[in-house]
Design a protein around this motif. Structure first.
Motif, PDB file in Angstrom:
ATOM      1  N   THR A   1       0.897  -1.428   0.111  1.00  0.00           N
ATOM      2  CA  THR A   1       0.263   0.063   0.176  1.00  0.00           C
ATOM      3  C   THR A   1       0.693   1.163   0.422  1.00  0.00           C
ATOM      4  O   THR A   1       0.758   2.218  -0.741  1.00  0.00           O
TER       5      THR A   1
ATOM      6  N   ASP B   1      -5.735  -1.993  -5.115  1.00  0.00           N
ATOM      7  CA  ASP B   1      -4.978  -2.274  -3.781  1.00  0.00           C
ATOM      8  C   ASP B   1      -5.582  -3.627  -3.121  1.00  0.00           C
ATOM      9  O   ASP B   1      -6.145  -3.108  -2.630  1.00  0.00           O
ATOM     10  N   GLU B   2      -5.146  -4.853  -3.515  1.00  0.00           N
ATOM     11  CA  GLU B   2      -6.524  -5.691  -3.234  1.00  0.00           C
ATOM     12  C   GLU B   2      -7.585  -5.732  -2.764  1.00  0.00           C
ATOM     13  O   GLU B   2      -8.408  -5.762  -2.181  1.00  0.00           O
TER      14      GLU B   2
HETATM   15 MG   LIG Z   1      -1.795  -3.307   2.201  1.00  0.00          MG
END
Ligand SMILES: [Mg+2]
Ligand SMILES: Nc1ncnc2c1ncn2[C@@H]1O[C@H](COP(=O)(O)OP(=O)(O)O)[C@@H](O)[C@H]1O
Length: 304
Positions: free
Chosen positions: A45, A157-158
């Motif tokens: 991140t 992100d994820e």
């Molecule tokens: Mg993360």
């Protein structure tokens, strides 16, 4: 060489003297689905936030579309769609109305809302209040929002975090078609290799802020060692013969196992065993699973 969409050199972020991201040299080419992998806390991140100009690097450089981040930030971000952390919505509003709010800021044609809803397969749910959406639908709506501005690069992100298997499948199917159908390069992070295996063309594996692998998944597989297993009539004495030939291995439950043994060594060993009156029932090459390789890469310092 193919055109680079993202290239970082020595990208570093420290928090109170601690390296969260440590000299990353990322290379993401046009048309890639780049799986950015690493366990929780590895620095995914933080890296993505730097790429998006949300935080400043401590040192190093970022080039996106061959432009400098953060110097050309606005020009770059005009062509980037992103989904970082769970998106926030107006729960009482429908998917269409939520997208309309973003559309006005981006000043894209109204017709784009229906296009992106179609891409993420939310057309039939588009008029329902978003508060009734499942997590997977909310994530897809987030991707729809990221696509509104017709980006050339999508950074997620994820996006599958917390989703059930069918939700993961839907996101994966969606991402898989981005390069060839829409010409979009994708950077997608995850802490699970299995999620990436079926869609990523390339993976970057980050561990404690450092990039420990960056290449295709096929090359990740090739780099791993295999095990050569032999099932023989008299494992203990066979092991003596193998050791005598300089092979190192283990015997467990009657199975002889030799890490990284090559064909010539196998031939030699089998010949010697037969000469000594052993019966050989099976010779098998056991490949490590990709998950094993991943655990090996993130569990140990250095390369595979
Ligand atoms: Mg993360
Ligand atoms: N704002 C912050 N202040 C201090 N430390 C941070 C901050 N953001 C992230 N970190 C630390 O940096 C490391 C990487 O975090 P992060 O990038 O969130 O990892 P990932 O996304 O791979 O789980 C972690 O050790 C985390 O605690």
């Amino acid at each position: 060489m193919s055109e680079m969409i993202i290239q970082t050199k020595g990208l570093t972020k420290t928090y109170r003297g601690r390296m969260a991201v440590d000299h990353l040299d990322l290379e993401i080419a046009k048309g890639d689905i780049y799986g950015f992998l690493g366990p929780n806390g590895a620095g995914k991140t933080t890296t993505i936030r730097m790429l998006l100009g949300l935080i400043q690097p401590t040192s190093g450089s970022i080039r996106i579309f061959n432009r400098d981040m953060p110097k050309d930030k606005l020009e770059i971000l005009r062509h980037v769609g992103s989904l970082v952390e769970s998106p926030s919505y107006y729960g009482h509003l429908s998917a269409i109305d939520n997208l309309e709010a973003i559309r006005r800021i981006l000043q894209v044609p109204k017709s784009r809302i229906h296009e992106v809803l179609e891409i993420v397969s939310l057309t039939s749910e588009a008029r329902r209040p978003v508060k009734g959406f499942s997590l997977g639908m909310k994530q897809r709506l987030g991707i729809a929002a990221a696509l509104l501005g017709s980006p050339d690069l999508l950074i997620l992100d994820e996006p599958t975090n917390g989703l059930d298997p069918s939700g993961i499948h839907e996101i994966r199917e969606l991402i898989k078609h981005m390069p060839e159908q829409y010409g979009i390069t994708v950077l997608v992070s995850s802490h699970l290799l299995g999620e990436m295996e079926l869609m990523a063309s390339k993976v970057g594996i980050i561990r404690e802020g450092q990039l420990v692998f960056q290449d295709t998944i096929d090359n990740l597989r090739l780099r791993s060692t295999h095990n050569m297993e032999l099932v023989v009539s008299e494992p203990d004495s066979a092991m003596w013969i193998a050791r005598d030939l300089g092979a190192s291995g283990t015997a467990e439950n009657g199975i002889l196992s030799f890490p990284g043994m090559v064909d010539a060594q196998v031939a030699h060993l089998v010949k010697r065993l037969v000469e000594n009156g052993h019966d050989i029932y099976r010779v098998e090459q056991k490949k490590k699973s990709l998950e094993d390789i991943f655990m090996q890469v993130i569990g140990e310092r250095g390369q595979v």
